[in-house]
Design a protein around this motif. Structure first.
Motif, short mmCIF file in Angstrom:
data_model
loop_
_atom_site.label_atom_id
_atom_site.label_comp_id
_atom_site.label_asym_id
_atom_site.label_seq_id
_atom_site.Cartn_x
_atom_site.Cartn_y
_atom_site.Cartn_z
N GLY A 1 49.48 21.55 107.68
CA GLY A 1 48.17 21.49 108.32
C GLY A 1 47.78 20.06 108.67
O GLY A 1 47.31 19.79 109.78
N ALA A 2 48.01 19.15 107.74
CA ALA A 2 47.62 17.75 107.96
C ALA A 2 48.42 17.15 109.10
O ALA A 2 47.88 16.42 109.94
CB ALA A 2 47.84 16.94 106.68
N ARG B 1 35.67 18.80 111.83
CA ARG B 1 35.99 19.99 112.61
C ARG B 1 35.62 21.24 111.80
O ARG B 1 35.55 21.20 110.57
CB ARG B 1 37.48 20.06 112.97
CG ARG B 1 38.02 18.87 113.72
CD ARG B 1 37.25 18.55 114.98
NE ARG B 1 38.00 17.64 115.83
CZ ARG B 1 38.03 16.31 115.69
NH1 ARG B 1 37.32 15.72 114.75
NH2 ARG B 1 38.75 15.57 116.50
N THR C 1 43.37 23.73 104.40
CA THR C 1 43.01 22.57 103.58
C THR C 1 43.55 21.29 104.20
O THR C 1 42.84 20.29 104.32
CB THR C 1 43.58 22.74 102.15
OG1 THR C 1 42.95 23.85 101.52
CG2 THR C 1 43.34 21.49 101.30
N GLY C 2 44.83 21.34 104.60
CA GLY C 2 45.45 20.15 105.21
C GLY C 2 44.74 19.72 106.48
O GLY C 2 44.53 18.53 106.72
N ILE C 3 44.34 20.69 107.28
CA ILE C 3 43.64 20.37 108.53
C ILE C 3 42.25 19.80 108.23
O ILE C 3 41.86 18.75 108.73
CB ILE C 3 43.49 21.63 109.42
CG1 ILE C 3 44.87 22.20 109.79
CG2 ILE C 3 42.68 21.32 110.68
CD1 ILE C 3 44.80 23.55 110.50
N ILE D 1 39.16 24.76 114.70
CA ILE D 1 40.60 24.99 114.57
C ILE D 1 40.80 26.21 113.67
O ILE D 1 40.27 26.26 112.56
CB ILE D 1 41.32 23.76 113.98
CG1 ILE D 1 41.05 22.52 114.85
CG2 ILE D 1 42.84 24.02 113.88
CD1 ILE D 1 41.54 21.21 114.26
N GLU E 1 37.05 23.80 98.90
CA GLU E 1 37.40 23.33 100.24
C GLU E 1 36.34 23.83 101.22
O GLU E 1 35.97 25.01 101.21
CB GLU E 1 38.78 23.86 100.66
CG GLU E 1 39.95 23.32 99.85
CD GLU E 1 40.20 21.83 100.01
OE1 GLU E 1 39.71 21.22 100.98
OE2 GLU E 1 40.91 21.27 99.15
N ALA F 1 46.01 26.91 102.28
CA ALA F 1 46.65 25.60 102.10
C ALA F 1 46.73 24.87 103.43
O ALA F 1 46.42 23.67 103.53
CB ALA F 1 48.04 25.76 101.49
N VAL F 2 47.12 25.59 104.48
CA VAL F 2 47.22 24.98 105.81
C VAL F 2 45.83 24.52 106.27
O VAL F 2 45.66 23.40 106.75
CB VAL F 2 47.83 25.99 106.81
CG1 VAL F 2 47.75 25.46 108.23
CG2 VAL F 2 49.29 26.29 106.44
N ARG G 1 40.95 18.46 105.51
CA ARG G 1 40.89 17.15 104.86
C ARG G 1 41.23 16.03 105.84
O ARG G 1 40.78 14.90 105.68
CB ARG G 1 41.87 17.10 103.69
CG ARG G 1 41.53 18.03 102.56
CD ARG G 1 40.34 17.53 101.76
NE ARG G 1 40.22 18.30 100.53
CZ ARG G 1 40.49 17.82 99.31
NH1 ARG G 1 40.87 16.57 99.15
NH2 ARG G 1 40.37 18.59 98.26
N THR G 2 42.06 16.37 106.85
CA THR G 2 42.43 15.36 107.84
C THR G 2 41.33 15.18 108.88
O THR G 2 41.06 14.07 109.33
CB THR G 2 43.76 15.77 108.52
OG1 THR G 2 44.75 15.92 107.51
CG2 THR G 2 44.22 14.72 109.52
N LEU G 3 40.69 16.29 109.24
CA LEU G 3 39.63 16.24 110.27
C LEU G 3 38.37 16.89 109.69
O LEU G 3 38.02 18.02 110.04
CB LEU G 3 40.09 17.00 111.52
CG LEU G 3 41.34 16.47 112.23
CD1 LEU G 3 41.81 17.45 113.30
CD2 LEU G 3 41.07 15.10 112.86
N ASN H 1 52.58 23.27 102.55
CA ASN H 1 51.78 23.92 103.59
C ASN H 1 50.52 23.12 103.91
O ASN H 1 50.01 23.16 105.03
CB ASN H 1 51.47 25.37 103.22
CG ASN H 1 52.66 26.28 103.49
OD1 ASN H 1 53.02 26.50 104.63
ND2 ASN H 1 53.29 26.77 102.43
N MET H 2 50.01 22.39 102.93
CA MET H 2 48.92 21.45 103.22
C MET H 2 49.42 20.36 104.17
O MET H 2 48.74 19.96 105.12
CB MET H 2 48.41 20.82 101.93
CG MET H 2 47.64 21.77 101.04
SD MET H 2 47.28 20.95 99.46
CE MET H 2 46.61 22.34 98.55
#
Ligand SMILES: Cc1ncc(C[n+]2csc(CCOP(=O)(O)OP(=O)(O)O)c2C)c(N)n1
Ligand code: SF4
Lengths: 351, 252
Positions: free
Chosen positions: A67-68, B86, B77-79, B45, B113, B74-75, B81-83, A63-64
């Motif tokens: 998002g990434a 934001r 976190t992914g966003i 976002i 986070e 988790a989602v 860490r990438t941006l 799920n990370m």
């Protein structure tokens, strides 16, 4: 100086991924793929803009990645069989959302916790989508460390091209063996920015979702995905043929099993037996046409898998009732020797 | 004539589908007002959940990515860490955050986070029809605790805010309510502070909102608002639960 280096399979995947521009990796420890997670821990944070996260579970990791990927990163996660079961929720979501991602499965013996030895029991799970709903993942099955490196780079390109999750389906043996590798030159990324969420700026906001409550709209989304999958089936089938020219019996095997099969075939050829190999490299899309075409000349096939027999279903579907198909399998983490397989082939050959 | 009340820029004109008196619509508006006031609409976002707020992207005029049930942290976190520049928030119900998504929430908080979590505590599973949530009060009836929640058989209501406050990674956690004009103003202040903390790089922050669900509480709107004060807030006291002061001092 040659660029050739001696490297283990799991490391080769990590190195190829970073070279291909992967900048987000999340994973959870599981044997036999820990070397990949560790490689990413060591090297991802050194890559500019790279993120490594040891997630709290495989569910969190995928799920990370979701998002990434939506935020525009080339993203990857990896695991082995039990962990891949947990990732299915996220793989289904990636497919529904049409987001690119690379998922590595270094298969081990199962079902359940099984063991940590090389196996091929996850073929059905990988090629039938694996998670819930009507979707497909592109599945690549490398048979050497060089191919692990090459296919990892290709996996990112395919994921972007079709905006779809791509699975690299290896096993404990390909992951852990060391072989010389020359890393290819990665192609520049081609991915339309319009699919990336990065904040609306002054413009219109976007959203990415999998929930489609209206039945007709959901149906339309399902058919839209199918149209995409048809294009994948037309354009992306990959396979290798080995000594099939004058063969009287064809072995069909993938991944590490195909390596063992080659060893067996070489022995048998030395003693005059005409045996060849078709090795699917993409498991989905499955190379059905070459098998069907081969059946025009040769009518005996032996499917060899390190499972109780899963790919054999696809072989039979490809043959449409033509030819005679037999099976030799060693599930549970047993890795047969070429000599053992050769014996099984001889029995079939002489029948 | 001076305009004193209008739709926030960050809130789409789509009418809410929420039940009359539902806390979700109030909270959406509060968040959108804050996004406008901080001028971060183009930079934000959001991550909506599975739950009654699953179609939050029909209302929020910011970029959004739906999370599978419980995986919001988790989602996000992914966003993030990438941006990292934001503003990223997840919006989650109590079933979503405190049952199926407990692990994702807990570990995102523990990693510190730098995201903002809007935790909507309505003491039930709204979307699926009023089942017992991890936050359901002792004695409270639901479709899966028909005689009332029984501590021995069903466990106790979980106070996620207090639990997460114990983790080093959390910067700011406050519990608010949206059952009165006064509480809504306090909620807005808290939400604004949370976003400001994120902008300042303070780390994980969460606003827990006690939110009316008149439909599944089987109450009218007035009684639901009263129940928040008289019953719910006894188990879930409102107020600041943790503030490390890591964000800007004038954030509140
Ligand atoms: C994996 C999974 N399990 C179950 C569901 C069904 N489901 C959707 S929303 C929800 C819970 C909603 O309750 P809550 O998180 O408290 O949010 P609310 O609707 O009350 O705002 C459940 C169980 C789902 N969508 N996915
Ligand atoms: S069921 Fe409850 S939470 Fe859901 S919209 Fe209605 S009032 Fe709101």
């Amino acid at each position: 100086m040659s660029d050739k280096i001696l490297i283990a399979g799991n490391w080769a995947i990590g190195e190829a991924a970073i070279r291909a521009g992967c900048r987000f990796y999340a994973g959870y420890p599981i044997t036999p793929q820990n070397e990949l997670t560790e490689y990413m821990a060591e090297n991802m944070r050194r890559a500019e803009g790279g993120t490594f996260i040891q997630a709290e579970s495989e569910i969190a990791a995928v799920n990370m990645v979701l998002g990434a990927s939506a935020a525009g990163a080339r993203a990857m996660t990896s695991s082995s069989s039990p962990g891949i079961s947990l990732k299915q929720e996220g793989i289904s979501a990636l497919a529904a959302d049409e987001l690119p991602a690379v998922i590595v499965n270094m298969m081990r013996g199962g079902p359940g916790l099984g063991n940590i030895l090389p196996s091929q029991g996850d073929y059905f799970q990988a090629t039938r989508g694996g998670g819930h709903g009507d979707y497909r993942t592109i599945v690549l099955a490398p048979a050497s460390v060089q191919e692990l490196a090459d296919l990892t780079m290709d996996a990112f390109d395919l994921a972007d091209k079709y905006r779809n999750p791509v699975m690299i389906l290896g096993d404990g043996m390909t992951g852990q063996m060391m072989e010389p590798v020359v890393f290819g030159k990665p192609r520049p990324r081609r991915y339309n920015e319009k699919y990336v969420l990065k904040g609306a700026g002054e413009g219109k906001s976007k959203f990415i979702r999998a929930l489609i409550l209206d039945a007709l709209r959901m149906e339309e989304h399902n058919w839209k995905l199918v149209r995409k999958y048809r294009v994948v089936e037309q354009n992306e089938v990959r396979f290798e043929t080995y000594k099939t020219g004058n063969a009287r019996l064809i072995i069909i095997a993938y991944g590490i099993a195909a390596r063992i099969a080659k060893g067996a075939i070489n022995r048998l050829r030395d003693s005059g037996m005409k045996v060849g190999l078709i090795r699917p490299i993409t498991l989905w899309p499955f190379p059905a046409q070459i098998i069907r075409d081969t059946a025009e000349r040769i009518d005996r096939f032996l499917v060899f898998e390190m499972s109780t027999g899963q790919m054999i279903d696809d072989v039979k579907l490809a043959l449409e009732g033509k030819g005679h198909v037999s099976f030799y399998g060693r599930p549970g983490g047993v890795v047969p020797t070429p000599a053992e397989l050769a014996k099984a082939i001889v029995q079939e050959y002489r029948r | 004539m001076k305009k004193v009340f209008s739709r926030p820029r960050s809130l789409k004109s789509t009418p809410f589908h929420y039940c009359a008196g539902c806390g979700h619509s109030i909270i959406h508006r509060v968040i959108c007002e804050v996004i406008d006031e901080l001028g971060i609409r183009g930079n934000t976002i959001g991550v909506p959940p599975a739950g009654c707020a699953v179609v939050a992207y029909n209302y929020f005029d910011v970029d959004m990515l739906e999370a599978p049930h419980g995986r919001g942290c988790a989602v996000a976190t992914g966003i993030k860490r990438t941006l990292p520049d934001r503003v990223v928030f997840s919006y989650q119900g109590d079933g979503d955050l405190a049952a199926i998504g407990t692990a994702e929430t807990f570990h995102a908080a523990n990693r510190g986070e730098n995201i903002t979590v809007l935790f909507i505590n309505n003491a039930v599973y709204g979307m699926t029809g009023g089942q017992m949530a991890p936050t359901t009060l002792l004695g409270q009836t639901s479709t899966t605790s028909p005689p009332g929640r029984n501590a021995i058989l069903d466990g106790h209501p979980i106070r996620m805010s207090e639990i997460l406050a114990n983790l080093e990674g959390t910067a700011y956690i406050e519990r608010v309510a949206v059952n009165s004009a006064q509480n809504i103003l306090r909620a807005k202040k808290a939400v604004k502070k949370a976003f400001q903390y994120q902008i300042d790089g303070a780390g994980f922050n969460m606003i827990e909102v006690l939110s009316q669900c008149p439909t599944n509480w089987k109450m009218n709107t007035v009684d639901a608002c009263r129940w928040v004060d008289e019953v719910m807030s006894k188990t879930f006291p409102i107020g600041v639960i943790k503030d490390t002061g890591k964000g800007r001092k004038d954030a509140d």
